[in-house]
Write a protein that holds these residues in place. Structure first.
Motif, PDB file in Angstrom:
ATOM      1  N   TYR A  53     -53.980   1.681 -10.221  1.00 30.66           N
ATOM      2  CA  TYR A  53     -52.966   2.645 -10.676  1.00 30.66           C
ATOM      3  C   TYR A  53     -52.530   2.323 -12.106  1.00 30.66           C
ATOM      4  O   TYR A  53     -52.498   3.204 -12.972  1.00 30.66           O
ATOM      5  CB  TYR A  53     -51.755   2.623  -9.741  1.00 30.66           C
ATOM      6  N   GLU A  54     -52.203   1.075 -12.363  1.00 31.74           N
ATOM      7  CA  GLU A  54     -51.725   0.702 -13.692  1.00 31.74           C
ATOM      8  C   GLU A  54     -52.785   0.968 -14.755  1.00 31.74           C
ATOM      9  O   GLU A  54     -52.470   1.454 -15.853  1.00 31.74           O
ATOM     10  CB  GLU A  54     -51.277  -0.760 -13.706  1.00 31.74           C
ATOM     11  N   GLY A  55     -54.053   0.663 -14.449  1.00 32.20           N
ATOM     12  CA  GLY A  55     -55.125   0.923 -15.405  1.00 32.20           C
ATOM     13  C   GLY A  55     -55.319   2.409 -15.666  1.00 32.20           C
ATOM     14  O   GLY A  55     -55.459   2.838 -16.820  1.00 32.20           O
ATOM     15  N   MET A  56     -55.332   3.197 -14.606  1.00 31.25           N
ATOM     16  CA  MET A  56     -55.541   4.638 -14.771  1.00 31.25           C
ATOM     17  C   MET A  56     -54.330   5.304 -15.424  1.00 31.25           C
ATOM     18  O   MET A  56     -54.491   6.223 -16.229  1.00 31.25           O
ATOM     19  CB  MET A  56     -55.869   5.277 -13.429  1.00 31.25           C
ATOM     20  N   ALA A  57     -53.127   4.851 -15.076  1.00 34.34           N
ATOM     21  CA  ALA A  57     -51.908   5.413 -15.668  1.00 34.34           C
ATOM     22  C   ALA A  57     -51.829   5.112 -17.163  1.00 34.34           C
ATOM     23  O   ALA A  57     -51.204   5.862 -17.915  1.00 34.34           O
ATOM     24  CB  ALA A  57     -50.673   4.865 -14.953  1.00 34.34           C
ATOM     25  N   VAL A  84     -50.284   2.216  -3.303  1.00 33.10           N
ATOM     26  CA  VAL A  84     -50.055   1.202  -2.277  1.00 33.10           C
ATOM     27  C   VAL A  84     -49.804  -0.117  -2.997  1.00 33.10           C
ATOM     28  O   VAL A  84     -50.697  -0.645  -3.665  1.00 33.10           O
ATOM     29  CB  VAL A  84     -51.266   1.078  -1.325  1.00 33.10           C
ATOM     30  N   SER A  85     -48.578  -0.614  -2.882  1.00 35.90           N
ATOM     31  CA  SER A  85     -48.225  -1.853  -3.571  1.00 35.90           C
ATOM     32  C   SER A  85     -47.023  -2.494  -2.900  1.00 35.90           C
ATOM     33  O   SER A  85     -46.085  -1.801  -2.489  1.00 35.90           O
ATOM     34  CB  SER A  85     -47.886  -1.568  -5.036  1.00 35.90           C
ATOM     35  N   SER A  86     -47.061  -3.812  -2.814  1.00 36.30           N
ATOM     36  CA  SER A  86     -45.897  -4.542  -2.305  1.00 36.30           C
ATOM     37  C   SER A  86     -45.060  -5.092  -3.453  1.00 36.30           C
ATOM     38  O   SER A  86     -43.984  -5.631  -3.226  1.00 36.30           O
ATOM     39  CB  SER A  86     -46.349  -5.689  -1.390  1.00 36.30           C
ATOM     40  N   THR A  87     -45.539  -4.943  -4.692  1.00 39.24           N
ATOM     41  CA  THR A  87     -44.809  -5.492  -5.834  1.00 39.24           C
ATOM     42  C   THR A  87     -44.276  -4.436  -6.798  1.00 39.24           C
ATOM     43  O   THR A  87     -43.270  -4.661  -7.455  1.00 39.24           O
ATOM     44  CB  THR A  87     -45.700  -6.471  -6.631  1.00 39.24           C
ATOM     45  N   THR A  91     -43.003   4.267 -10.093  1.00 44.10           N
ATOM     46  CA  THR A  91     -44.178   4.831 -10.730  1.00 44.10           C
ATOM     47  C   THR A  91     -43.715   5.737 -11.864  1.00 44.10           C
ATOM     48  O   THR A  91     -42.674   6.392 -11.751  1.00 44.10           O
ATOM     49  CB  THR A  91     -45.024   5.644  -9.727  1.00 44.10           C
ATOM     50  N   THR A  92     -44.485   5.764 -12.933  1.00 42.09           N
ATOM     51  CA  THR A  92     -44.091   6.568 -14.091  1.00 42.09           C
ATOM     52  C   THR A  92     -45.109   7.654 -14.434  1.00 42.09           C
ATOM     53  O   THR A  92     -44.796   8.569 -15.172  1.00 42.09           O
ATOM     54  CB  THR A  92     -43.904   5.659 -15.331  1.00 42.09           C
ATOM     55  N   TRP A  93     -46.310   7.564 -13.903  1.00 35.57           N
ATOM     56  CA  TRP A  93     -47.347   8.561 -14.167  1.00 35.57           C
ATOM     57  C   TRP A  93     -47.003   9.824 -13.398  1.00 35.57           C
ATOM     58  O   TRP A  93     -46.635   9.756 -12.210  1.00 35.57           O
ATOM     59  CB  TRP A  93     -48.673   7.981 -13.725  1.00 35.57           C
ATOM     60  N   GLU A  94     -47.123  10.971 -14.033  1.00 37.90           N
ATOM     61  CA  GLU A  94     -46.753  12.223 -13.376  1.00 37.90           C
ATOM     62  C   GLU A  94     -47.449  12.380 -12.030  1.00 37.90           C
ATOM     63  O   GLU A  94     -48.593  11.971 -11.852  1.00 37.90           O
ATOM     64  CB  GLU A  94     -47.030  13.432 -14.271  1.00 37.90           C
ATOM     65  N   ALA A 120     -59.765  16.693   1.239  1.00 37.58           N
ATOM     66  CA  ALA A 120     -59.991  15.249   1.307  1.00 37.58           C
ATOM     67  C   ALA A 120     -58.993  14.480   0.452  1.00 37.58           C
ATOM     68  O   ALA A 120     -58.493  14.970  -0.559  1.00 37.58           O
ATOM     69  CB  ALA A 120     -61.407  14.927   0.850  1.00 37.58           C
ATOM     70  N   MET A 121     -58.729  13.265   0.874  1.00 40.40           N
ATOM     71  CA  MET A 121     -57.976  12.296   0.082  1.00 40.40           C
ATOM     72  C   MET A 121     -58.977  11.246  -0.366  1.00 40.40           C
ATOM     73  O   MET A 121     -59.896  10.903   0.378  1.00 40.40           O
ATOM     74  CB  MET A 121     -56.885  11.630   0.915  1.00 40.40           C
ATOM     75  N   GLY A 122     -58.791  10.732  -1.568  1.00 35.75           N
ATOM     76  CA  GLY A 122     -59.718   9.747  -2.086  1.00 35.75           C
ATOM     77  C   GLY A 122     -59.028   8.488  -2.552  1.00 35.75           C
ATOM     78  O   GLY A 122     -57.959   8.553  -3.149  1.00 35.75           O
ATOM     79  N   VAL A 123     -59.651   7.371  -2.263  1.00 36.81           N
ATOM     80  CA  VAL A 123     -59.230   6.095  -2.841  1.00 36.81           C
ATOM     81  C   VAL A 123     -60.207   5.823  -3.972  1.00 36.81           C
ATOM     82  O   VAL A 123     -61.416   5.785  -3.759  1.00 36.81           O
ATOM     83  CB  VAL A 123     -59.285   4.946  -1.808  1.00 36.81           C
ATOM     84  N   LEU A 124     -59.694   5.665  -5.172  1.00 35.37           N
ATOM     85  CA  LEU A 124     -60.544   5.440  -6.326  1.00 35.37           C
ATOM     86  C   LEU A 124     -60.385   3.992  -6.780  1.00 35.37           C
ATOM     87  O   LEU A 124     -59.262   3.523  -6.990  1.00 35.37           O
ATOM     88  CB  LEU A 124     -60.161   6.391  -7.461  1.00 35.37           C
ATOM     89  N   GLY A 125     -61.523   3.297  -6.922  1.00 38.82           N
ATOM     90  CA  GLY A 125     -61.434   1.883  -7.278  1.00 38.82           C
ATOM     91  C   GLY A 125     -60.666   1.145  -6.200  1.00 38.82           C
ATOM     92  O   GLY A 125     -60.966   1.271  -5.024  1.00 38.82           O
TER      93      GLY A 125
END
Length: 186
Positions: A53-57, A84-87, A91-94, A120-125
């Motif tokens: 998420y951080e990389g793509m955002a 999905v994150s425990s830390t 989130t700031t990306w639209e 469909a839902m996708g998990v990327l990376g």
């Protein structure tokens, strides 16, 4: 019922990144871009682990991301993104939000999402996230793009899978870059 696929790039030895989170070894070309676009067009929500998420955002909302592939950037920026994150606390990306895991954890949260109407839902990376999905019983399809390079070190998708994970090959094709795209189902 919606389906959940995971799409991940690996090296020939199963590495998801070179040391330092270097992804420059991935066999990305116009054919890869077309595959990515076709997959996103069929997707109405994306699940991402924190690091992905951080990389793509940091990429897709930028001018560089929009110039590289305007249509993919438009879809990535516009699609709902569940992180999905425990830390991570925000989130700031639209169109992105933290996925509330609740008492049932990831398996229950994803199972509930799959019950909603939609495509469909996708998990990327997100290799850590992907590794937990087969055992949780919520992954419908695993798409692995294997670049023709051996890295020798770096995080490995194969090492993060919890024990024995049986998959059935449903499709495999060689790409012009020398990469192979294989599709598996649990």
């Amino acid at each position: 019922m919606r389906t959940l696929y995971a799409f991940i790039c690996t090296s020939l030895d199963g590495r998801t990144a070179a040391p330092g989170d270097d992804l420059s070894w991935q066999a990305l070309d116009e054919e890869f871009d077309a595959l990515s676009l076709n997959q996103l067009v069929e997707t109405d929500a994306v699940l991402l682990g924190r690091r992905t998420y951080e990389g793509m955002a940091a990429y897709w909302p930028t001018e560089t991301g929009r110039e590289y592939n305007p249509r993919v950037a438009e879809l990535m920026n516009g699609l709902p993104k569940l992180v999905v994150s425990s830390t991570l606390r925000e989130t700031t990306w639209e169109n992105s939000e933290l996925l509330p895991l609740g008492a049932g954890g990831l398996a229950r949260a994803v199972a509930e999402l799959k019950q909603r109407p939609g495509r469909a839902m996708g998990v990327l990376g997100s290799p850590t996230l992907v590794a937990g999905l087969p055992a949780a019983g919520v992954l419908d399809e695993l798409r692995v793009h294997v670049s023709p390079v051996v890295l020798g070190e770096g995080p490995s998708l194969l090492e993060t899978l919890p024990g024995r994970t049986e998959l059935r090959l449903t499709d495999s094709r060689a790409l012009g870059s020398g990469a192979v795209l294989s599709t598996y189902r649990p």
